[in-house]
Scaffold this motif. Structure first.
Motif, PDB file in Angstrom:
ATOM      1  N   PRO A 304       0.834  -1.220   0.000  1.00  0.00           N
ATOM      2  CA  PRO A 304       0.000   0.000   0.000  1.00  0.00           C
ATOM      3  C   PRO A 304       0.856   1.252   0.000  1.00  0.00           C
ATOM      4  O   PRO A 304       2.004   1.250   0.471  1.00  0.00           O
ATOM      5  CB  PRO A 304      -0.798  -0.135   1.296  1.00  0.00           C
ATOM      6  CG  PRO A 304       0.083  -0.934   2.193  1.00  0.00           C
ATOM      7  CD  PRO A 304       0.832  -1.898   1.308  1.00  0.00           C
ATOM      8  N   SER A 305       0.297   2.344  -0.518  1.00  0.00           N
ATOM      9  CA  SER A 305       1.000   3.622  -0.537  1.00  0.00           C
ATOM     10  C   SER A 305       0.750   4.436   0.724  1.00  0.00           C
ATOM     11  O   SER A 305       1.368   5.481   0.898  1.00  0.00           O
ATOM     12  CB  SER A 305       0.569   4.440  -1.761  1.00  0.00           C
ATOM     13  OG  SER A 305      -0.829   4.694  -1.725  1.00  0.00           O
ATOM     14  N   GLN A 306      -0.157   3.987   1.589  1.00  0.00           N
ATOM     15  CA  GLN A 306      -0.428   4.650   2.857  1.00  0.00           C
ATOM     16  C   GLN A 306      -0.413   3.622   3.977  1.00  0.00           C
ATOM     17  O   GLN A 306      -0.699   2.438   3.749  1.00  0.00           O
ATOM     18  CB  GLN A 306      -1.787   5.360   2.835  1.00  0.00           C
ATOM     19  CG  GLN A 306      -1.883   6.480   1.803  1.00  0.00           C
ATOM     20  CD  GLN A 306      -3.263   7.123   1.788  1.00  0.00           C
ATOM     21  OE1 GLN A 306      -4.140   6.746   2.550  1.00  0.00           O
ATOM     22  NE2 GLN A 306      -3.441   8.104   0.906  1.00  0.00           N
ATOM     23  N   SER A 310      -3.436   3.835   9.913  1.00  0.00           N
ATOM     24  CA  SER A 310      -3.570   5.238  10.301  1.00  0.00           C
ATOM     25  C   SER A 310      -5.040   5.597  10.514  1.00  0.00           C
ATOM     26  O   SER A 310      -5.948   4.965   9.957  1.00  0.00           O
ATOM     27  CB  SER A 310      -2.960   6.145   9.226  1.00  0.00           C
ATOM     28  OG  SER A 310      -3.666   5.999   8.014  1.00  0.00           O
ATOM     29  N   GLN A 311      -5.271   6.623  11.317  1.00  0.00           N
ATOM     30  CA  GLN A 311      -6.654   7.016  11.629  1.00  0.00           C
ATOM     31  C   GLN A 311      -7.383   7.532  10.388  1.00  0.00           C
ATOM     32  O   GLN A 311      -8.563   7.260  10.199  1.00  0.00           O
ATOM     33  CB  GLN A 311      -6.647   8.098  12.714  1.00  0.00           C
ATOM     34  CG  GLN A 311      -6.123   7.603  14.064  1.00  0.00           C
ATOM     35  CD  GLN A 311      -6.173   8.698  15.112  1.00  0.00           C
ATOM     36  OE1 GLN A 311      -6.560   9.826  14.828  1.00  0.00           O
ATOM     37  NE2 GLN A 311      -5.768   8.349  16.333  1.00  0.00           N
ATOM     38  N   ALA A 312      -6.674   8.286   9.537  1.00  0.00           N
ATOM     39  CA  ALA A 312      -7.309   8.799   8.324  1.00  0.00           C
ATOM     40  C   ALA A 312      -7.730   7.661   7.409  1.00  0.00           C
ATOM     41  O   ALA A 312      -8.793   7.696   6.779  1.00  0.00           O
ATOM     42  CB  ALA A 312      -6.353   9.744   7.605  1.00  0.00           C
ATOM     43  N   GLN A 313      -6.897   6.634   7.333  1.00  0.00           N
ATOM     44  CA  GLN A 313      -7.225   5.518   6.465  1.00  0.00           C
ATOM     45  C   GLN A 313      -8.373   4.681   7.033  1.00  0.00           C
ATOM     46  O   GLN A 313      -9.172   4.103   6.289  1.00  0.00           O
ATOM     47  CB  GLN A 313      -5.975   4.640   6.251  1.00  0.00           C
ATOM     48  CG  GLN A 313      -6.128   3.583   5.180  1.00  0.00           C
ATOM     49  CD  GLN A 313      -6.485   4.174   3.842  1.00  0.00           C
ATOM     50  OE1 GLN A 313      -5.936   5.180   3.438  1.00  0.00           O
ATOM     51  NE2 GLN A 313      -7.437   3.553   3.145  1.00  0.00           N
ATOM     52  N   ARG A 314      -8.474   4.618   8.372  1.00  0.00           N
ATOM     53  CA  ARG A 314      -9.579   3.863   8.977  1.00  0.00           C
ATOM     54  C   ARG A 314     -10.915   4.521   8.687  1.00  0.00           C
ATOM     55  O   ARG A 314     -11.926   3.838   8.469  1.00  0.00           O
ATOM     56  CB  ARG A 314      -9.356   3.765  10.486  1.00  0.00           C
ATOM     57  CG  ARG A 314      -8.224   2.821  10.895  1.00  0.00           C
ATOM     58  CD  ARG A 314      -8.047   2.850  12.406  1.00  0.00           C
ATOM     59  NE  ARG A 314      -6.981   1.971  12.851  1.00  0.00           N
ATOM     60  CZ  ARG A 314      -6.568   1.854  14.113  1.00  0.00           C
ATOM     61  NH1 ARG A 314      -7.164   2.578  15.057  1.00  0.00           N
ATOM     62  NH2 ARG A 314      -5.590   1.040  14.424  1.00  0.00           N
ATOM     63  N   ARG A 315     -10.943   5.865   8.701  1.00  0.00           N
ATOM     64  CA  ARG A 315     -12.186   6.574   8.435  1.00  0.00           C
ATOM     65  C   ARG A 315     -12.539   6.614   6.953  1.00  0.00           C
ATOM     66  O   ARG A 315     -13.684   6.820   6.589  1.00  0.00           O
ATOM     67  CB  ARG A 315     -12.081   8.008   8.977  1.00  0.00           C
ATOM     68  CG  ARG A 315     -12.060   8.091  10.500  1.00  0.00           C
ATOM     69  CD  ARG A 315     -12.268   9.511  10.958  1.00  0.00           C
ATOM     70  NE  ARG A 315     -11.175  10.376  10.533  1.00  0.00           N
ATOM     71  CZ  ARG A 315     -10.118  10.672  11.305  1.00  0.00           C
ATOM     72  NH1 ARG A 315     -10.019  10.147  12.527  1.00  0.00           N
ATOM     73  NH2 ARG A 315      -9.188  11.475  10.872  1.00  0.00           N
ATOM     74  N   SER A 316     -11.543   6.428   6.096  1.00  0.00           N
ATOM     75  CA  SER A 316     -11.790   6.513   4.657  1.00  0.00           C
ATOM     76  C   SER A 316     -12.435   5.235   4.143  1.00  0.00           C
ATOM     77  O   SER A 316     -12.108   4.122   4.575  1.00  0.00           O
ATOM     78  CB  SER A 316     -10.464   6.751   3.913  1.00  0.00           C
ATOM     79  OG  SER A 316     -10.668   6.754   2.522  1.00  0.00           O
ATOM     80  N   THR A 317     -13.351   5.415   3.213  1.00  0.00           N
ATOM     81  CA  THR A 317     -14.004   4.258   2.575  1.00  0.00           C
ATOM     82  C   THR A 317     -13.376   3.916   1.229  1.00  0.00           C
ATOM     83  O   THR A 317     -13.759   2.924   0.608  1.00  0.00           O
ATOM     84  CB  THR A 317     -15.495   4.561   2.364  1.00  0.00           C
ATOM     85  OG1 THR A 317     -15.638   5.745   1.555  1.00  0.00           O
ATOM     86  CG2 THR A 317     -16.184   4.775   3.712  1.00  0.00           C
ATOM     87  N   GLN A 318     -12.438   4.746   0.769  1.00  0.00           N
ATOM     88  CA  GLN A 318     -11.784   4.489  -0.515  1.00  0.00           C
ATOM     89  C   GLN A 318     -10.738   3.388  -0.355  1.00  0.00           C
ATOM     90  O   GLN A 318     -10.084   3.281   0.685  1.00  0.00           O
ATOM     91  CB  GLN A 318     -11.117   5.765  -1.037  1.00  0.00           C
ATOM     92  CG  GLN A 318     -12.079   6.919  -1.292  1.00  0.00           C
ATOM     93  CD  GLN A 318     -13.026   6.608  -2.438  1.00  0.00           C
ATOM     94  OE1 GLN A 318     -12.696   5.867  -3.361  1.00  0.00           O
ATOM     95  NE2 GLN A 318     -14.239   7.168  -2.361  1.00  0.00           N
ATOM     96  N   PRO A 319     -10.547   2.574  -1.388  1.00  0.00           N
ATOM     97  CA  PRO A 319      -9.495   1.548  -1.317  1.00  0.00           C
ATOM     98  C   PRO A 319      -8.108   2.179  -1.319  1.00  0.00           C
ATOM     99  O   PRO A 319      -7.901   3.251  -1.898  1.00  0.00           O
ATOM    100  CB  PRO A 319      -9.737   0.713  -2.575  1.00  0.00           C
ATOM    101  CG  PRO A 319     -10.457   1.627  -3.508  1.00  0.00           C
ATOM    102  CD  PRO A 319     -11.311   2.507  -2.640  1.00  0.00           C
TER     103      PRO A 319
END
Length: 380
Positions: A304-306, A310-319
């Motif tokens: 993965p590139s991220q 991370s908290q931002a990634q947990r809240r995001s619904t984008q793959p």
């Protein structure tokens, strides 16, 4: 597909990853800030970074990566030259003599900057070609030689990455140093130590000591202003990149692991990791340098590139976007170079099977009477 083709393709995939996440720009700007921004140091900085990139990716790709950065540096020098010319005209005031001298100094500085542009372009081009000598994957002809050695001498161990680097790296370093000294001698009229020594000896021989002190001091001040303007631009571009991202860290670690895998597969002074995959029936191995290239390049399609936790990634619904995807590879990978390299191997195999290579060898058999060094000179 030849082993050399696979090795070259793995190196190109790594180059696409480096370019996609601007890792090359971060390395280049950091090196330029470390070395300094005088003319000679700019030449050395661009040559060292371009040569380093060309060790692992193709000469064309490394030049294409560095030329935009060089162009930005040259544009800042042009802007600073225009501002200096305006300041000189303002300081000259009403005196026509001082105004004429200021215009002459400005014209001289602009001519030097225009001349320096040629040196910068040549520095990037020369260092890209020289850097390709250092490693086996640096340029296509190196891989062609390695492939032909395996074809013509099947029982030989071949040319490994480590063996080539032990010879190619010192040669490339010496050539980079020689090219930098020569280019800075030609295009940096005040900062190069060779040029200063040359003019000092010429003044002693001609006993000429009365040179223009005003021009010398004005040019020294001009160089200081140039250095400040270029350094500020480089710092701004480096700060615009932000902190080292997770994707850049992944690409950097993967790249370092790939280089270590290449070098320690068959280092020569110690048993390499390739010994674990050696067959018992023959003295060959299941793995080669292309194995490491493909493994560490294909892994980037899954990483993965991220940071996934991370908290931002947990809240995001984008793959999560991967380090490499087929869209970027399809757009940036130079497929024509791979086809040309494979076509060359096809022609070589056709010449061998049709006995054309033997016919050429017989026609050139008279060269046996010549000295070996003369034959090498004719081949080069």
């Amino acid at each position: 597909m030849k082993d050399a083709n696979v090795l070259f393709m793995g190196g190109l995939l790594m180059a696409v990853a480096v370019e996609s996440w601007n890792l090359h720009e971060r390395i280049a700007l950091r090196v330029l800030l470390f070395l300094g921004t005088s003319k000679s140091m700019l030449l050395f900085g661009f040559m060292s970074v371009t040569g380093f990139l060309s060790m692992w990716i193709s000469n064309t790709a490394s030049s294409a990566m560095m030329l935009p950065i060089a162009q930005a540096v040259l544009e800042v020098r042009d802007q600073d030259a225009g501002e200096s010319s305006t300041d000189d005209s303002d300081e000259a005031g009403e005196s026509s003599y001082q105004n004429a001298r200021a215009n002459a100094r400005t014209k001289k500085m602009l001519d030097e900057d225009k001349y320096f542009k040629k040196g910068m372009m040549l520095a990037v081009a020369y260092s890209a070609s020289i850097g390709g000598i250092a490693t086996l994957t640096g340029t296509g002809p190196n891989l062609v030689l390695a492939g032909q050695v395996k074809t013509l001498y099947p029982g030989s161990p071949g040319i490994s990455f480590a063996k080539w680097m032990l010879v190619g790296l010192p040669t490339a370093l010496l050539l980079i140093l020689a090219a930098w000294l020569w280019l800075s001698f030609l295009f940096d009229q005040h900062g190069n130590p060779l040029r200063r020594m040359f003019y000092s000896m010429r003044r002693r021989l001609t006993k000429k000591t009365n040179y223009d002190l005003d021009d010398r001091h004005s040019l020294d001040g001009r160089r200081r202003g140039d250095n400040d303007a270029v350094r500020v631009m480089i710092q701004q571009r480096y700060q615009a990149l932000g902190p080292l991202s997770f994707a850049e860290c992944v690409v950097l670690v993967d790249f370092i692991l790939l280089v270590l895998a290449w070098f320690f597969r068959q280092p020569g002074f110690i048993p390499g990791w390739g010994e674990a995959f050696r067959t018992t029936e023959s003295d060959s191995s299941y793995v080669s340098d292309s194995t490491a290239a493909i493994v560490f390049s294909v892994v980037l399609f899954f990483l993965p590139s991220q940071w996934p936790l991370s908290q931002a990634q947990r809240r995001s619904t984008q793959p999560i976007k991967r380090i490499l995807d087929w869209e970027s590879v399809h757009k940036k990978l130079p497929w024509s170079v791979i086809i040309i390299l494979g076509g060359g191997f096809c022609l070589a195999e056709a010449s061998k099977e049709s006995m054309l290579s033997c016919w050429f060898g017989l026609k050139l058999s008279n060269l046996n009477e010549l000295d070996v060094h003369l034959v090498l000179l004719l081949i080069i």
